[in-house]
Design a protein around this motif. Structure first.
Motif, PDB file in Angstrom:
ATOM      1  N   VAL A 101       9.232  13.932  20.190  1.00  0.00           N
ATOM      2  CA  VAL A 101       9.509  15.167  19.455  1.00  0.00           C
ATOM      3  C   VAL A 101       8.629  15.165  18.203  1.00  0.00           C
ATOM      4  N   GLY A 102       8.061  16.316  17.893  1.00  0.00           N
ATOM      5  CA  GLY A 102       7.253  16.427  16.669  1.00  0.00           C
ATOM      6  C   GLY A 102       6.147  15.390  16.635  1.00  0.00           C
ATOM      7  N   TRP A 103       6.183  14.570  15.578  1.00  0.00           N
ATOM      8  CA  TRP A 103       5.178  13.510  15.418  1.00  0.00           C
ATOM      9  C   TRP A 103       5.784  12.139  15.641  1.00  0.00           C
ATOM     10  N   LEU A 104       6.905  12.085  16.376  1.00  0.00           N
ATOM     11  CA  LEU A 104       7.588  10.812  16.630  1.00  0.00           C
ATOM     12  C   LEU A 104       7.440  10.387  18.086  1.00  0.00           C
ATOM     13  N   TYR A 105       7.181   9.110  18.250  1.00  0.00           N
ATOM     14  CA  TYR A 105       7.101   8.490  19.571  1.00  0.00           C
ATOM     15  C   TYR A 105       8.390   7.724  19.814  1.00  0.00           C
ATOM     16  N   SER A 106       8.788   7.630  21.087  1.00  0.00           N
ATOM     17  CA  SER A 106       9.905   6.749  21.413  1.00  0.00           C
ATOM     18  C   SER A 106       9.786   6.263  22.849  1.00  0.00           C
ATOM     19  N   GLY A 107      10.280   5.053  23.092  1.00  0.00           N
ATOM     20  CA  GLY A 107      10.228   4.502  24.445  1.00  0.00           C
ATOM     21  C   GLY A 107      11.359   3.527  24.671  1.00  0.00           C
ATOM     22  N   LEU A 108      11.595   3.228  25.951  1.00  0.00           N
ATOM     23  CA  LEU A 108      12.607   2.232  26.305  1.00  0.00           C
ATOM     24  C   LEU A 108      11.885   0.972  26.772  1.00  0.00           C
ATOM     25  N   GLN A 109      12.175  -0.121  26.092  1.00  0.00           N
ATOM     26  CA  GLN A 109      11.511  -1.397  26.387  1.00  0.00           C
ATOM     27  C   GLN A 109      12.512  -2.311  27.065  1.00  0.00           C
ATOM     28  N   VAL A 110      12.066  -2.966  28.127  1.00  0.00           N
ATOM     29  CA  VAL A 110      12.973  -3.849  28.880  1.00  0.00           C
ATOM     30  C   VAL A 110      12.414  -5.265  28.882  1.00  0.00           C
ATOM     31  N   MET A 111      13.284  -6.225  28.745  1.00  0.00           N
ATOM     32  CA  MET A 111      12.861  -7.618  28.758  1.00  0.00           C
ATOM     33  C   MET A 111      13.899  -8.481  29.452  1.00  0.00           C
ATOM     34  N   HIS A 112      13.413  -9.357  30.319  1.00  0.00           N
ATOM     35  CA  HIS A 112      14.263 -10.295  31.049  1.00  0.00           C
ATOM     36  C   HIS A 112      14.505 -11.539  30.202  1.00  0.00           C
ATOM     37  N   PRO A 113      15.564 -12.293  30.493  1.00  0.00           N
ATOM     38  CA  PRO A 113      15.777 -13.559  29.786  1.00  0.00           C
ATOM     39  C   PRO A 113      14.542 -14.454  29.899  1.00  0.00           C
ATOM     40  N   GLY A 114      14.168 -15.059  28.790  1.00  0.00           N
ATOM     41  CA  GLY A 114      13.024 -15.966  28.778  1.00  0.00           C
ATOM     42  C   GLY A 114      11.687 -15.267  28.567  1.00  0.00           C
ATOM     43  N   GLU A 115      11.666 -13.958  28.607  1.00  0.00           N
ATOM     44  CA  GLU A 115      10.400 -13.240  28.387  1.00  0.00           C
ATOM     45  C   GLU A 115      10.196 -12.968  26.895  1.00  0.00           C
ATOM     46  N   ALA A 116       8.918 -12.876  26.501  1.00  0.00           N
ATOM     47  CA  ALA A 116       8.605 -12.523  25.117  1.00  0.00           C
ATOM     48  C   ALA A 116       7.299 -11.740  25.102  1.00  0.00           C
ATOM     49  N   ILE A 130      19.225  -1.213  19.850  1.00  0.00           N
ATOM     50  CA  ILE A 130      19.520  -2.001  21.060  1.00  0.00           C
ATOM     51  C   ILE A 130      20.518  -1.254  21.938  1.00  0.00           C
ATOM     52  N   MET A 131      20.176  -1.127  23.218  1.00  0.00           N
ATOM     53  CA  MET A 131      20.989  -0.343  24.148  1.00  0.00           C
ATOM     54  C   MET A 131      21.897  -1.222  24.998  1.00  0.00           C
ATOM     55  N   GLU A 132      21.345  -2.304  25.536  1.00  0.00           N
ATOM     56  CA  GLU A 132      22.187  -3.173  26.365  1.00  0.00           C
ATOM     57  C   GLU A 132      21.551  -4.545  26.492  1.00  0.00           C
ATOM     58  N   GLY A 133      22.367  -5.513  26.938  1.00  0.00           N
ATOM     59  CA  GLY A 133      21.880  -6.861  27.197  1.00  0.00           C
ATOM     60  C   GLY A 133      22.455  -7.860  26.217  1.00  0.00           C
ATOM     61  N   ARG A 134      21.959  -9.101  26.307  1.00  0.00           N
ATOM     62  CA  ARG A 134      22.417 -10.154  25.404  1.00  0.00           C
ATOM     63  C   ARG A 134      21.275 -11.120  25.150  1.00  0.00           C
ATOM     64  N   GLY A 135      21.157 -11.577  23.911  1.00  0.00           N
ATOM     65  CA  GLY A 135      20.152 -12.595  23.599  1.00  0.00           C
ATOM     66  C   GLY A 135      18.820 -12.028  23.118  1.00  0.00           C
ATOM     67  N   ALA A 136      18.780 -10.719  22.819  1.00  0.00           N
ATOM     68  CA  ALA A 136      17.524 -10.146  22.312  1.00  0.00           C
ATOM     69  C   ALA A 136      17.269 -10.671  20.898  1.00  0.00           C
ATOM     70  N   TYR A 137      16.005 -10.847  20.577  1.00  0.00           N
ATOM     71  CA  TYR A 137      15.645 -11.192  19.203  1.00  0.00           C
ATOM     72  C   TYR A 137      14.330 -10.515  18.853  1.00  0.00           C
ATOM     73  N   THR A 138      14.096 -10.398  17.571  1.00  0.00           N
ATOM     74  CA  THR A 138      12.794  -9.918  17.120  1.00  0.00           C
ATOM     75  C   THR A 138      12.399 -10.771  15.925  1.00  0.00           C
ATOM     76  N   VAL A 165      13.750 -12.128  24.717  1.00  0.00           N
ATOM     77  CA  VAL A 165      15.153 -12.358  25.073  1.00  0.00           C
ATOM     78  C   VAL A 165      15.295 -13.852  25.354  1.00  0.00           C
ATOM     79  N   GLU A 166      16.298 -14.486  24.740  1.00  0.00           N
ATOM     80  CA  GLU A 166      16.522 -15.922  24.925  1.00  0.00           C
ATOM     81  C   GLU A 166      16.743 -16.218  26.415  1.00  0.00           C
ATOM     82  N   ALA A 167      16.370 -17.450  26.827  1.00  0.00           N
ATOM     83  CA  ALA A 167      16.440 -17.821  28.246  1.00  0.00           C
ATOM     84  C   ALA A 167      17.860 -17.718  28.796  1.00  0.00           C
ATOM     85  N   ASP A 168      18.867 -17.916  27.939  1.00  0.00           N
ATOM     86  CA  ASP A 168      20.254 -17.856  28.451  1.00  0.00           C
ATOM     87  C   ASP A 168      20.884 -16.478  28.201  1.00  0.00           C
TER      88      ASP A 168
END
Ligand code: GTQ
Length: 387
Positions: A101-116, A130-138, A165-168
């Protein structure tokens, strides 16, 4: 409540360009074109509209339709190959600049456990919700933060950042929000990849919350002079509690219900220079009045279900759905439940509108302050480009 004051003068024909083409004028325009010039009266009415005329279309992105497609990207590309594995929200009126919308970008990012994803920095400002899951970090400039559903985190202009997302943990999906189209329009976009691809964690985990997250308190002898909030992470629980306390103490706004802005704890201002964010609570059965204002707004339903009427179109939403309100679009929100509250997360370019003195707001005077509903929300396939 500010009003624009433009109504009195609106749409008078006198003083506006009204020149008809003649063969002589057309030939003249061609000569001007060769000199890389043009006559103002051929474009004046277009480049100086009576009022903002957004090219963005009001859109509702239904999470139950998007989710499986977002998850499918995991088996199709790796975060290493994709850089960032994101499905972005493509407003049919703003495809040319990849804006939601306007001058704003947005997206949905997905990550599996252990991925970075690898670390990088850019002159755009970013946020995640954050929408769903467990163990996300930034990790932002060496500060690692743990993230849960409905947490809101900043990665401001110029900061190194990486996510994983942490491996566990469990597969995580979050919404990214950035000012990419704005920064590109201003021709000020820079991007660098971290020399080591990953940052060293240089501080205790979640230290920004420990330092800056205590309400009404500020640590002694900690200096901060950067143009964004030192509190990078805003957790859901204290945010929701604050909204409930405010709802018990105050009526709220007729247009927004009980709304609180996420702030920079040092000055009470917006969290970043170009993007602001808020969380609002709509009481059970609440129906707001309609208003419109400048600025572009992207909402995510953090809790509950209801509907919004945007420029006469009704959009029924439920948890995790995302919808946009383009600049100067009439809008009103309603909680469809009589027993549960509803919460809307929102980010916008409000800091830009305010700093550039372009913010205007107007309440709908007619029809008891409510819009006439012209159409139900179209299916995503039928949400068309405006004429
Ligand atoms: O993680 O910084 O969705 O640079 C798009 C561009 C996320 C990010 C996006 C980005 C990022």
């Amino acid at each position: 409540m500010t009003t624009t004051g433009y109504d009195t003068y609106r749409e008078s024909v006198a003083g506006r360009a009204d020149v008809e083409d003649t063969p002589e004028l057309v030939a003249y325009y061609r000569e001007l074109e060769r000199l890389k010039t043009a006559a103002l009266w051929t474009v004046a009415n277009k480049i100086e509209p009576w009022q903002p005329k957004s090219e963005s279309v009001p859109v509702l992105w239904r999470y139950r339709e998007l989710r499986e497609h977002v998850l499918r990207s995991v088996s199709l590309v790796t975060p290493e190959k994709a850089g960032r594995r994101v499905i972005y929200l493509d407003n049919p009126g703003r495809r040319d600049v990849a804006a939601a919308v306007g001058w704003l970008y947005s997206g949905l990012q997905v990550m599996h456990p252990g991925e970075a994803a690898s670390a990088h920095a850019h002159s755009t400002s970013a946020l995640r919700f954050i929408m769903e899951g467990r163990g996300a970090y930034t990790i932002v400039d060496g500060h690692k933060m743990t993230l849960g559903a409905n947490d809101f985190v900043l990665t401001p202009n110029g900061c190194w950042h990486e996510h994983g997302v942490e491996a566990d943990g469990l597969t995580c999906i979050w919404q990214d929000g950035l000012d990419i189209p704005l920064v590109n329009a201003l021709e000020a976009g820079f991007f660098v990849v971290h020399p080591d691809l990953h940052q060293a964690v240089a501080h205790p985990v979640d230290d920004s919350v420990a330092l800056w997250g205590a309400p009404g308190l500020r640590p002694q002898d900690v200096k901060w002079n950067k143009p964004y909030s030192p509190l990078f992470k805003y957790q859901w629980e204290p945010t929701y509690e604050a909204l409930q306390r405010l709802a018990a103490a105050s009526e709220g706004s007729p247009f927004d219900g009980v709304l609180m802005h996420y702030t920079n704890p040092l000055n009470g201002g917006h969290v970043m220079a170009t993007i602001g964010a808020s969380m609002q609570l709509l009481r059970p059965g609440f129906e707001s009045k309609a208003h419109r204002h400048t600025g572009s707004f992207l909402y995510q339903v953090a809790k509950g279900r209801g509907y919004s009427i945007i420029n006469g179109q009704r959009f029924d939403w439920q948890e995790r759905d995302i919808f946009c309100v383009p600049s100067w679009a009439w809008h009103e929100h309603a909680n469809a439940s009589q027993t549960q509250d509803a919460c809307l997360f929102c980010f916008s370019d409000l800091p830009v509108m305010e700093k550039l003195a372009l913010y205007r707001e107007e309440a709908l005077a007619d029809n008891g302050g409510h819009q006439k509903v012209l159409a139900a929300a179209p299916t995503p396939q039928a949400q068309a480009v405006p004429a």
